[in-house]
Write a protein that holds these residues in place. Structure first.
Motif, PDB file in Angstrom:
ATOM      1  N   SER A 201       0.837  -1.205   0.000  1.00 42.99           N
ATOM      2  CA  SER A 201       0.000   0.000   0.000  1.00 42.99           C
ATOM      3  C   SER A 201       0.872   1.256   0.000  1.00 42.99           C
ATOM      4  O   SER A 201       1.875   1.325   0.710  1.00 42.99           O
ATOM      5  CB  SER A 201      -0.904   0.005   1.234  1.00 42.99           C
ATOM      6  OG  SER A 201      -1.597   1.235   1.351  1.00 42.99           O
TER       7      SER A 201
ATOM      8  N   ASP B  73      -0.183   4.205   1.015  1.00 41.50           N
ATOM      9  CA  ASP B  73      -0.525   5.059   2.161  1.00 41.50           C
ATOM     10  C   ASP B  73      -0.905   4.269   3.407  1.00 41.50           C
ATOM     11  O   ASP B  73      -1.286   4.848   4.428  1.00 41.50           O
ATOM     12  CB  ASP B  73      -1.674   6.009   1.800  1.00 41.50           C
ATOM     13  CG  ASP B  73      -2.884   5.277   1.245  1.00 41.50           C
ATOM     14  OD1 ASP B  73      -2.933   4.033   1.356  1.00 41.50           O
ATOM     15  OD2 ASP B  73      -3.778   5.939   0.689  1.00 41.50           O
TER      16      ASP B  73
ATOM     17  N   LYS C  69      -3.511   2.401   3.848  1.00 41.34           N
ATOM     18  CA  LYS C  69      -4.954   2.289   4.053  1.00 41.34           C
ATOM     19  C   LYS C  69      -5.505   1.040   3.373  1.00 41.34           C
ATOM     20  O   LYS C  69      -5.070   0.662   2.293  1.00 41.34           O
ATOM     21  CB  LYS C  69      -5.663   3.534   3.515  1.00 41.34           C
ATOM     22  CG  LYS C  69      -5.292   4.818   4.261  1.00 41.34           C
ATOM     23  CD  LYS C  69      -6.043   6.014   3.679  1.00 41.34           C
ATOM     24  CE  LYS C  69      -5.669   7.294   4.427  1.00 41.34           C
ATOM     25  NZ  LYS C  69      -6.377   8.472   3.863  1.00 41.34           N
TER      26      LYS C  69
ATOM     27  N   ASN D 167      -9.386  -1.365   2.698  1.00 38.07           N
ATOM     28  CA  ASN D 167     -10.840  -1.430   2.714  1.00 38.07           C
ATOM     29  C   ASN D 167     -11.278  -2.861   2.968  1.00 38.07           C
ATOM     30  O   ASN D 167     -10.551  -3.813   2.681  1.00 38.07           O
ATOM     31  CB  ASN D 167     -11.426  -0.962   1.376  1.00 38.07           C
ATOM     32  CG  ASN D 167     -11.219   0.534   1.152  1.00 38.07           C
ATOM     33  OD1 ASN D 167     -11.107   1.299   2.111  1.00 38.07           O
ATOM     34  ND2 ASN D 167     -11.164   0.953  -0.101  1.00 38.07           N
TER      35      ASN D 167
ATOM     36  N   LYS E  50      -6.255  -0.096  -0.549  1.00 32.90           N
ATOM     37  CA  LYS E  50      -6.996   0.996  -1.179  1.00 32.90           C
ATOM     38  C   LYS E  50      -6.187   1.628  -2.300  1.00 32.90           C
ATOM     39  O   LYS E  50      -6.657   1.777  -3.433  1.00 32.90           O
ATOM     40  CB  LYS E  50      -7.380   2.046  -0.145  1.00 32.90           C
ATOM     41  CG  LYS E  50      -8.260   3.170  -0.684  1.00 32.90           C
ATOM     42  CD  LYS E  50      -8.676   4.117   0.426  1.00 32.90           C
ATOM     43  CE  LYS E  50      -9.578   5.226  -0.124  1.00 32.90           C
ATOM     44  NZ  LYS E  50      -9.992   6.166   0.950  1.00 32.90           N
TER      45      LYS E  50
END
Length: 354
Positions: free
Chosen positions: A160, A162, A164, A166, A205
């Motif tokens: 990832s 960042d 983040k 889901n 994400k």
């Protein structure tokens, strides 16, 4: 009494890896989803029963000692391991982690949120390292480098950009996909790892641009390999976590350094003993003499007794291979009487006089 080793087709001294490999092969062959023969289900149950015992160190020890399959009094059996949730529970199967592993993508299990989440594991690697005979005797350290798949340094292996994530929309965060099918045994419900989130229940994400969300890239690794003194040829040294990266959410495999030892011009190794061939002239064999011979730990003087015969052996205690465990081998001196092939007139006259 059932012979669990015979059922899996392995020897009684088989390693955990050999037992697991045999189980996977047989389970894949007789799994009812793949084998429609009338005895497949019973055979599958028998294979699982054998593996359930031999894969557990405590159960295996009790089985080897007492020859019993009744381990009901064993404490802690199956703790912290995933359990198959399908109709096979009717057969009394306990731990089905490896069967689930085999049919759902090859992951190594942890429990998360009541469902079985299995971390992807990177491949194990092997590295052939050649050392000298002297290095195998005294021990040494070697700096090795190799190309492999490593964690992406930009996302720290997460995949990832960042950090983040889901909830996975395909499995709604459960990490598994449940499928119901009709078979000759009736309705059978199986579960498999969600292909979108790989069983994690979450998806990235924003993917890392450098590894495209994989969490790993091709790169180089290096480490210092410690060679213990007295190591044998073809020995394996395991470095946990130095294999290929498992990618996002996964763990790295292991590295196995396989040792290859160059031959010595001086000694022949036999276990912990070293053999040294000593060439002497006939007159020394007849009259005897004290001779200095080399050992890995300095020269030693041995006594060649008068009348010694070709092939006789002289043992020097404690001058062979010394291991980390404190075992000490010997050096065995093999006497070889060398017959001269060319003689001067004077030498020939002396021999004729004798």
């Amino acid at each position: 009494m059932k012979d669990y080793y015979k059922i899996l087709g392995v020897e009684k001294n088989a390693s955990d890896m050999e037992i697991k490999r045999a189980f996977r092969k047989l389970a894949g062959k007789y799994h009812p989803d793949k084998n429609s023969s009338s005895d497949a289900t019973e055979k599958f149950k028998e294979i699982n029963e054998a593996y359930s015992t031999l894969s557990d160190p405590q159960k295996r020890k009790q089985y080897d000692t007492f020859g019993t399959t009744d381990f009901s009094s064993s404490s802690g059996a199956g703790q912290g391991r995933g359990t198959y949730q399908g109709d096979f529970s009717d057969f009394g199967f306990g731990n089905m982690e490896d069967i689930f592993d085999m049919f759902s993508g090859g992951f190594n299990g942890n429990k998360r949120g009541g469902n079985t989440y299995r971390q992807p594991v990177g491949r194990d690697l092997s590295y052939d390292l050649r050392i000298t005979f002297e290095e195998s005797i005294y021990g040494t350290e070697k700096n090795v480098s190799f190309s492999t798949v490593i964690d992406c340094e930009h996302c720290k292996g997460s995949g990832s950009s960042d950090g983040k994530e889901n909830v996975c929309s395909r499995c709604s965060g459960s990490g598994v996909i449940i499928t119901t099918r009709r078979t000759i045994l009736g309705a059978m419900q199986t579960q498999s790892v969600c292909p979108d989130c790989k069983g994690r229940g979450k998806v990235i994400k924003n993917q890392c641009l450098y590894c495209r969300g994989e969490g790993r890239v091709r790169g180089n690794r290096s480490l210092i390999v410690t060679i213990p003194k007295g190591i044998k040829d073809e020995s394996k040294i395991r470095y946990k976590g130095f294999g290929e990266s498992g990618g996002a959410g996964g763990v790295s495999g292991d590295l196995y350094v396989i040792i290859s030892i160059s031959k010595s011009n001086t000694y022949i190794r036999e276990g912990y003993d070293l053999v040294y061939n000593l060439d002497i002239l006939p007159q020394i064999a007849v009259l005897g003499k004290d001779i200095s011979v080399p050992t890995p730990w300095g020269n030693e003087t041995i006594s060649i007794k008068s009348g010694i015969q070709n092939g006789d052996k002289i043992r020097i205690r404690g001058k062979g291979v010394i291991t980390q465990e404190g075992m000490r081998g010997d050096e065995i001196v093999v006497v070889r009487i060398v017959i001269p092939t060319r003689l001067s007139r004077e030498e020939k006259r002396i021999w004729e006089m004798l």
